[in-house]
Design a protein around this motif. Structure first.
Motif: not given
Length: 399
Positions: A269-274, A209-214, A329-346
């Motif tokens: 890092p935030a996505e904007v930093m990488v 439930g903490l997941y939430g695209p803005l 080309g890896d997607v580590l942050y979902p679109p408009r979500e500031i947190h990592w997706n499963a790949a980023g957490n891994r």
């Protein structure tokens, strides 16, 4: 007859009053006992942490790490997929009996990290401590007073009616809706009985439930906040935030000396930093000068502050690995979500396992199987901002 009605009314009022006093007293006792456990086990799930249970005493042969931080440590994925769990699983597969306890709390910053350290290191036996620092907003939130300094330990989690990690309703977190706790508990008890004790959340697995695209405007606002600490022109404004990090560093150094514990900081890092493309897009949308932001400045400042006040605290910087993965080309942050997706957490969990294995457990290279090649990435080239000037503004030389 009227006297009889008055007596009945007085009795009802008395019963309600006694019930209200009892509810509030039980609530306070429960909260105290939950955070000051006397038994052998701490039920972290009941406290709304993204973890299960942990024994207060460390089992023989176990290497235990307590992980503190904000929502990046807590994570927006289920318990088994958090960096803490990924790291512990990888170490276990390599033959190291390890447990990484997730004590992350969403929505907090340096002052709460320090309080949580003081609270839980005195109650859960461990070999090491890692504090996750989110380079996007930890400094800015303190500098701009976006997070109250005096929030107590677990304050954001304890009042949630629904457990974030599991979706299970918590009567201990009954909502404050009616002015009387007796009515609050009664209403939520009825809710659980009539609608079930689990809330189903429509989010992609394995998120919670903490997941939430803005919404786009909110996402732009958050992204701009994540660039503030990377703008050299804002160094003076960020002073209070970097001083708060220095305080955390001193606490960790003292914990290492007094408790004979290993201590480390993990920089996220935030996505904007990488992702340079994201920054160009955000700068264009906000009418900002793309050259005003140095994505390496927050990480360089964090390392410089810690090196100055607590050089014995180890630093694990996730930025090189995340920049490497983003570049391929890896997607580590979902679109408009500031947190990592499963790949980023891994990826973060693999980096943590590698750090713990090599730095604290002495595992030989190659012992951890299946690690991402980006973990071998070298440091990101420093940007143009002068970190020494920012450091002098934040931590001027002492007398």
């Amino acid at each position: 007859m009227r006297k009889k009605y008055l007596l009945v009314l007085a009795g009802v009022v008395l019963l309600i009053g006694l019930g209200e006093v009892a509810c509030r007293l039980i609530e306070q006792v429960y909260a105290y006992m939950a955070f000051h456990p006397l038994g052998p086990v701490v039920n972290l799930e009941a406290l709304n942490y993204n973890d299960t249970t942990v024994t207060r005493a460390k089992p023989a042969g176990e290497f235990r790490v307590l992980a503190f931080g904000d929502s990046y440590v807590y994570s927006t994925v289920k318990t088994a997929f958090t960096p803490a769990s990924v790291a512990a699983d990888l170490l276990g597969q390599a033959g190291a009996k390890a447990r990484v306890v997730n004590l992350g709390e969403p929505g907090v910053s340096f002052f709460q990290y320090r309080k949580a350290l003081d609270h839980w290191t005195g109650r859960i036996e461990a070999d090491a401590v890692v504090v996750g620092i989110f380079l996007g907003n930890d400094c800015a939130e303190i500098a701009r007073h976006l997070v109250p300094d005096d929030l107590p330990v677990n304050s954001v989690l304890r009042d949630n009616f629904v457990a974030i990690a599991t979706g299970r309703k918590r009567l201990a977190g009954a909502r404050h809706a009616y002015g009387l706790r007796l009515l609050d508990y009664a209403a939520d008890a009825i809710n659980i009985q009539t609608t079930g004790d689990v809330v189903t959340v429509d989010v992609p697995e394995p998120h919670t439930g903490l997941y939430g695209p803005l919404e786009p405007d909110r996402y732009l606002e958050m992204t701009r906040l994540f660039t503030v600490a990377g703008q050299a022109a804002q160094c003076g404004e960020m002073t209070r935030g970097w001083q708060a990090l220095a305080g955390l560093g001193r606490d960790l150094a003292r914990l290492g000396r007094e408790g004979k514990m290993r201590v480390a900081v993990m920089l996220s890092p935030a996505e904007v930093m990488v992702n340079a493309g994201l920054w160009r897009e955000m700068a264009r949308a906000a009418g900002l000068d793309p050259k005003s932001f140095d994505p390496t400045l927050p990480g360089r400042m964090a390392r410089a502050v810690l090196a100055k006040v607590a050089p014995q605290v180890a630093v694990l910087d996730l930025t090189p690995a995340f920049a490497c993965a983003a570049a391929r080309g890896d997607v580590l942050y979902p679109p408009r979500e500031i947190h990592w997706n499963a790949a980023g957490n891994r990826l973060a969990g693999q980096a943590l396992a590698r750090f713990v294995g090599q730095t604290w457990l002495g595992l030989p290279d190659g012992e951890l199987a299946g690690l991402d090649p980006c973990l071998e990435a070298g440091p990101v080239a420093a940007g143009p901002a002068d970190v020494e000037s920012c450091l002098a503004a934040a931590l001027p030389p002492g007398p």
